[in-house]
Design an enzyme around this catalytic site. Structure first.
Site, mmCIF file in Angstrom:
data_model
loop_
_atom_site.group_PDB
_atom_site.id
_atom_site.type_symbol
_atom_site.label_atom_id
_atom_site.label_comp_id
_atom_site.label_asym_id
_atom_site.label_seq_id
_atom_site.Cartn_x
_atom_site.Cartn_y
_atom_site.Cartn_z
ATOM 1 C CE LYS A 78 -3.635 -2.542 2.436
ATOM 2 N NZ LYS A 78 -4.328 -2.725 3.719
ATOM 3 C CD GLN A 187 13.225 10.715 15.202
ATOM 4 O OE1 GLN A 187 13.231 11.698 15.926
ATOM 5 N NE2 GLN A 187 12.132 10.002 14.999
ATOM 6 C CG HIS A 220 14.521 9.366 10.865
ATOM 7 N ND1 HIS A 220 13.622 10.366 10.591
ATOM 8 C CD2 HIS A 220 13.814 8.206 10.803
ATOM 9 C CE1 HIS A 220 12.433 9.844 10.369
ATOM 10 N NE2 HIS A 220 12.521 8.535 10.493
ATOM 11 C CD1 TRP A 254 13.232 2.327 18.443
ATOM 12 C CD2 TRP A 254 11.473 1.986 17.107
ATOM 13 N NE1 TRP A 254 12.135 2.807 19.096
ATOM 14 C CE2 TRP A 254 11.036 2.611 18.291
ATOM 15 C CE3 TRP A 254 10.539 1.666 16.122
ATOM 16 C CZ2 TRP A 254 9.683 2.923 18.516
ATOM 17 C CZ3 TRP A 254 9.193 1.983 16.338
ATOM 18 C CH2 TRP A 254 8.797 2.607 17.521
ATOM 19 C CD GLU A 257 15.067 4.951 13.412
ATOM 20 O OE1 GLU A 257 14.797 5.659 12.420
ATOM 21 O OE2 GLU A 257 14.371 4.932 14.464
ATOM 22 C CD1 TRP A 294 9.732 12.715 8.505
ATOM 23 C CD2 TRP A 294 8.689 11.986 10.336
ATOM 24 N NE1 TRP A 294 10.694 12.405 9.434
ATOM 25 C CE2 TRP A 294 10.077 11.965 10.561
ATOM 26 C CE3 TRP A 294 7.824 11.576 11.345
ATOM 27 C CZ2 TRP A 294 10.627 11.542 11.769
ATOM 28 C CZ3 TRP A 294 8.370 11.153 12.554
ATOM 29 C CH2 TRP A 294 9.754 11.128 12.750
ATOM 30 C CE1 TYR A 299 3.749 4.256 9.978
ATOM 31 C CE2 TYR A 299 3.266 4.899 12.237
ATOM 32 C CZ TYR A 299 4.084 4.960 11.123
ATOM 33 O OH TYR A 299 5.208 5.745 11.139
ATOM 34 C CB VAL A 302 0.176 2.243 4.665
ATOM 35 C CG1 VAL A 302 -0.541 3.401 4.014
ATOM 36 C CG2 VAL A 302 0.860 2.672 5.961
ATOM 37 N NE ARG A 303 4.288 0.589 9.546
ATOM 38 C CZ ARG A 303 4.945 1.084 10.599
ATOM 39 N NH1 ARG A 303 4.519 0.803 11.823
ATOM 40 N NH2 ARG A 303 6.014 1.827 10.415
#
Length: 306
Positions: A78, A187, A220, A254, A257, A294, A299, A302-303
């Protein structure tokens, strides 16, 4: 040598600072509510803010010494539908304007790669990659794909390469001032936080482990770059750490990251981009000089797994 002192109001509080300019470089020291917006690291690498560089000088230099810059981006599932078109259209307008750019776009469905008419000296190369079942694995396994592509052909095609997330868009010129041997992105949420508040991986069992009290910045993973050889070493190291963790049945807090932060702890960046180069407007909306922002994220939309 030029020294300038300034005094004014910013974000409803007093701002005091001074700049020192020597040739093409400007160092800005800003004190904002007693918080220093640093422009240099303890190892003397620049921290890039608007006003800390001579854009005219740099553009003239790279006109006389032309370079090709690569920009890699993954758009799977997505994320391809929702973000890729805007990312590429804004990159065509603002990413390295006036310079030769190759976009390396990784998708899981080539039929969804929409046609965009790019400017001169802009080229797109796409590659179909398998979509992992979990977004965490998509994020982590991009390190292997990047390593393979850098080794196979990117290193022979570009002088510098940036690796970025697709759920962002460019808002202002993101130019040659960002080029460096090994470039990291500070970040935005942690720029003025002590390292004890950084969300590093704190479990010693992980290859991404960083001991409490260690660490210079929180970096980041949405933006990193440099020369192809340095970026290749970075992504290989992160992938090796990820796979070692998998073998030991642990996953860093994370994901890629966390491994990137461990790499930058041990291999200091030669240039750090300030939050102007990757800003989150949910922090506050009045940030000046934002180059890359950003996207507002849902989420759950799209996830596949949240």
């Amino acid at each position: 040598l030029t020294i300038a002192v300034f005094l004014g109001l910013g974000q409803s509080c007093l701002v005091f600072g001074f700049t020192v300019t020597v040739g093409m470089f400007t160092v800005v020291y800003v004190f904002h509510n007693k918080i220093e917006l640093r422009t240099k690291t303890p190892w003397n690498a620049p921290i890039l803010w608007e006003g800390t560089f001579n854009r005219t000088y740099l553009e003239e230099y790279y006109r006389n010494n032309p370079v090709t810059i690569g920009l890699t981006v993954f758009a799977l599932g997505k994320y391809l539908d929702k973000y890729l078109e805007k990312f590429l259209a804004s990159a065509d307008k603002y990413f390295m304007p006036g310079h030769k750019v190759i976009y390396y776009v990784m998708v899981d469905d080539h039929s969804k790669l929409l046609y965009i008419e790019y400017g001169t000296s802009r080229f797109l190369k796409s590659r179909v990659v398998a979509k992992e079942a979990r977004w965490q694995d998509i994020s982590m396994m991009r390190m292997k794909t990047l390593a393979d592509m850098l080794q196979d052909f990117i290193k022979d095609e570009v002088d510098y390469v940036f690796c970025m997330d697709v759920d962002m868009d460019f808002r202002a010129p993101y130019g040659v001032e960002t080029l460096g041997e090994l470039v990291a992105q500070a970040q935005a949420w942690f720029m003025n936080s002590p390292n004890t508040e950084f969300t590093y991986e704190r479990r010693p069992e992980s290859k991404a482990y960083i001991e409490m009290g260690q660490g210079d910045f929180y970096y980041h993973a949405a933006v990193f770059g440099g020369t192809p050889s340095r970026v290749l070493d970075l992504v290989r190291s992160c992938y090796a750490g990820i796979m070692e963790d998998k073998k030991n049945n642990i996953e860093a807090v994370w994901h890629d990251e966390s491994h990137l932060n461990k790499y930058f702890l041990e291999h200091k960046p030669t240039l750090i981009l300030s939050p102007e180069y990757c800003w989150d407007f949910t922090i506050y909306t009045e940030m000046e000089h934002v180059k890359l922002a950003w996207a507002m994220k849902d989420y759950a939309e799209v996830r596949d797994n949240v």
